[in-house]
Motif scaffolding. Sequence first.
Motif, PDB file in Angstrom:
ATOM      1  N   LEU A 119      34.306  43.966  54.837  1.00 43.20           N
ATOM      2  CA  LEU A 119      34.725  42.584  55.051  1.00 43.20           C
ATOM      3  C   LEU A 119      33.603  41.589  54.789  1.00 43.20           C
ATOM      4  O   LEU A 119      33.859  40.397  54.613  1.00 43.20           O
ATOM      5  N   SER A 120      32.357  42.060  54.782  1.00 44.86           N
ATOM      6  CA  SER A 120      31.213  41.155  54.653  1.00 44.86           C
ATOM      7  C   SER A 120      30.949  40.728  53.208  1.00 44.86           C
ATOM      8  O   SER A 120      30.036  39.930  52.968  1.00 44.86           O
ATOM      9  N   HIS A 121      31.713  41.221  52.262  1.00 48.39           N
ATOM     10  CA  HIS A 121      31.503  40.872  50.848  1.00 48.39           C
ATOM     11  C   HIS A 121      32.378  39.659  50.491  1.00 48.39           C
ATOM     12  O   HIS A 121      33.590  39.649  50.742  1.00 48.39           O
ATOM     13  N   TRP A 122      31.744  38.656  49.874  1.00 52.25           N
ATOM     14  CA  TRP A 122      32.466  37.444  49.503  1.00 52.25           C
ATOM     15  C   TRP A 122      33.522  37.727  48.442  1.00 52.25           C
ATOM     16  O   TRP A 122      34.538  37.032  48.362  1.00 52.25           O
ATOM     17  N   ARG A 123      33.313  38.749  47.602  1.00 50.97           N
ATOM     18  CA  ARG A 123      34.322  39.069  46.590  1.00 50.97           C
ATOM     19  C   ARG A 123      35.631  39.492  47.241  1.00 50.97           C
ATOM     20  O   ARG A 123      36.720  39.117  46.777  1.00 50.97           O
ATOM     21  N   PHE A 124      35.516  40.251  48.330  1.00 47.31           N
ATOM     22  CA  PHE A 124      36.723  40.683  49.036  1.00 47.31           C
ATOM     23  C   PHE A 124      37.414  39.482  49.684  1.00 47.31           C
ATOM     24  O   PHE A 124      38.644  39.377  49.664  1.00 47.31           O
ATOM     25  N   ALA A 125      36.624  38.572  50.246  1.00 47.65           N
ATOM     26  CA  ALA A 125      37.202  37.372  50.859  1.00 47.65           C
ATOM     27  C   ALA A 125      37.904  36.512  49.811  1.00 47.65           C
ATOM     28  O   ALA A 125      38.992  35.968  50.063  1.00 47.65           O
ATOM     29  N   LEU A 126      37.302  36.371  48.629  1.00 46.80           N
ATOM     30  CA  LEU A 126      37.932  35.590  47.561  1.00 46.80           C
ATOM     31  C   LEU A 126      39.216  36.252  47.073  1.00 46.80           C
ATOM     32  O   LEU A 126      40.204  35.571  46.759  1.00 46.80           O
ATOM     33  N   LEU A 127      39.218  37.600  47.001  1.00 45.52           N
ATOM     34  CA  LEU A 127      40.438  38.319  46.616  1.00 45.52           C
ATOM     35  C   LEU A 127      41.551  38.068  47.629  1.00 45.52           C
ATOM     36  O   LEU A 127      42.710  37.825  47.256  1.00 45.52           O
ATOM     37  N   LEU A 128      41.209  38.103  48.912  1.00 48.68           N
ATOM     38  CA  LEU A 128      42.197  37.821  49.948  1.00 48.68           C
ATOM     39  C   LEU A 128      42.705  36.382  49.847  1.00 48.68           C
ATOM     40  O   LEU A 128      43.892  36.116  50.062  1.00 48.68           O
ATOM     41  N   GLY A 129      41.795  35.449  49.512  1.00 51.78           N
ATOM     42  CA  GLY A 129      42.215  34.064  49.323  1.00 51.78           C
ATOM     43  C   GLY A 129      43.215  33.918  48.188  1.00 51.78           C
ATOM     44  O   GLY A 129      44.186  33.154  48.297  1.00 51.78           O
ATOM     45  N   PHE A 130      43.005  34.662  47.102  1.00 49.99           N
ATOM     46  CA  PHE A 130      43.939  34.623  45.969  1.00 49.99           C
ATOM     47  C   PHE A 130      45.291  35.205  46.366  1.00 49.99           C
ATOM     48  O   PHE A 130      46.358  34.639  46.037  1.00 49.99           O
ATOM     49  N   VAL A 131      45.275  36.324  47.104  1.00 55.84           N
ATOM     50  CA  VAL A 131      46.525  36.931  47.573  1.00 55.84           C
ATOM     51  C   VAL A 131      47.256  35.975  48.517  1.00 55.84           C
ATOM     52  O   VAL A 131      48.486  35.842  48.467  1.00 55.84           O
ATOM     53  N   TYR A 132      46.496  35.288  49.370  1.00 60.30           N
ATOM     54  CA  TYR A 132      47.107  34.329  50.301  1.00 60.30           C
ATOM     55  C   TYR A 132      47.766  33.183  49.541  1.00 60.30           C
ATOM     56  O   TYR A 132      48.865  32.735  49.901  1.00 60.30           O
TER      57      TYR A 132
END
Length: 319
Positions: A119-132
């Motif tokens: 969860l600490s990787h910004w790439r994963f957070a950005l991917l979740l933002g795109f899915v959202y």
Amino acid sequence: MAIIVEKLGGNNRQVKHFRFDQQQISIGRGYDNDIRLDDPYVCADHVLIEQDLDSGQIRISDKQSVNGLRVNGLATTQSAVTKQDVIVLGKTRLRIFDSAEQVDPALRLSVIESRLNFLSHWRFALLLGFVYALALTYQTYLNTFVEFELGKMLPRLISDFLILSAWPLLFGMLSRLQKQDARLASQYSIALIMVLIGMGLSLINQWIQFNYPQLPAWNLVELSVLALLLFVLFWLTLLIAFHQPTYKRNRIALGCSLILLSCIMGWQQIKQAEFTPRPVYQFILLPDSYALDDGMTTDQFIQSLQGSYADSAANRTKK
């Protein structure tokens, strides 16, 4: 045996640490002190700290300072101090104790936290933002009565992302105030995951009510799932933001979840209690593919109403 002096910050947390292997320590604003405090409310020679070599007891004495000496909020000229005492000089807070004092037991590392490092990787957070963004666009499409225009979704997406950012930014700021890492990427990831789960559960709830509108005790199931979702959100957020025992995290997460759930239920009751002369309709709009059966046409519905009227008239005649 040595004297430990800690300078305290917000919430009486340590911000500086000093160790002295000597019997006497002077503290003040003057440059000839063992510890110099850059505090305009502290005198040049403010206090003297002495330790008894036989008993190990530490005493602090005021040296006729302008603003005096306070120990645990009480003004004094001389006092014995321990690790539990907070000493105030001017606007500076200190903790003074012997180096033989025992530290608190170490907290056990959480197995869950070690498995959430992704969860600490910004790439994963950005991917979740795109899915959202995709999920929010689809949800808006399902609930649109008129022709859907994709271009009008951009302001909605920006505003929703700004509102969503309040949660991770709040706990990131609280973490920094506690002298801990903000870990914003992890906080964003947790918030987005919980929102996506909530949107998925909301769609399932719409599908169930769409096909089974009179399902008994369904409101209780909805509240139970919402309470569980809120508890998990608070629990994971506290796990990432603060270092605290598990039992304390459980209590805080449970208490916050119940308070927020009570506010939501209270708001629903207030909205339901508002009087309106117009009839209130509850309906769910979903594509035909979500229906388990073919339903009925408008003509069939009108005919069923006519049959209901006839049955009612017949029952009145029998009475």
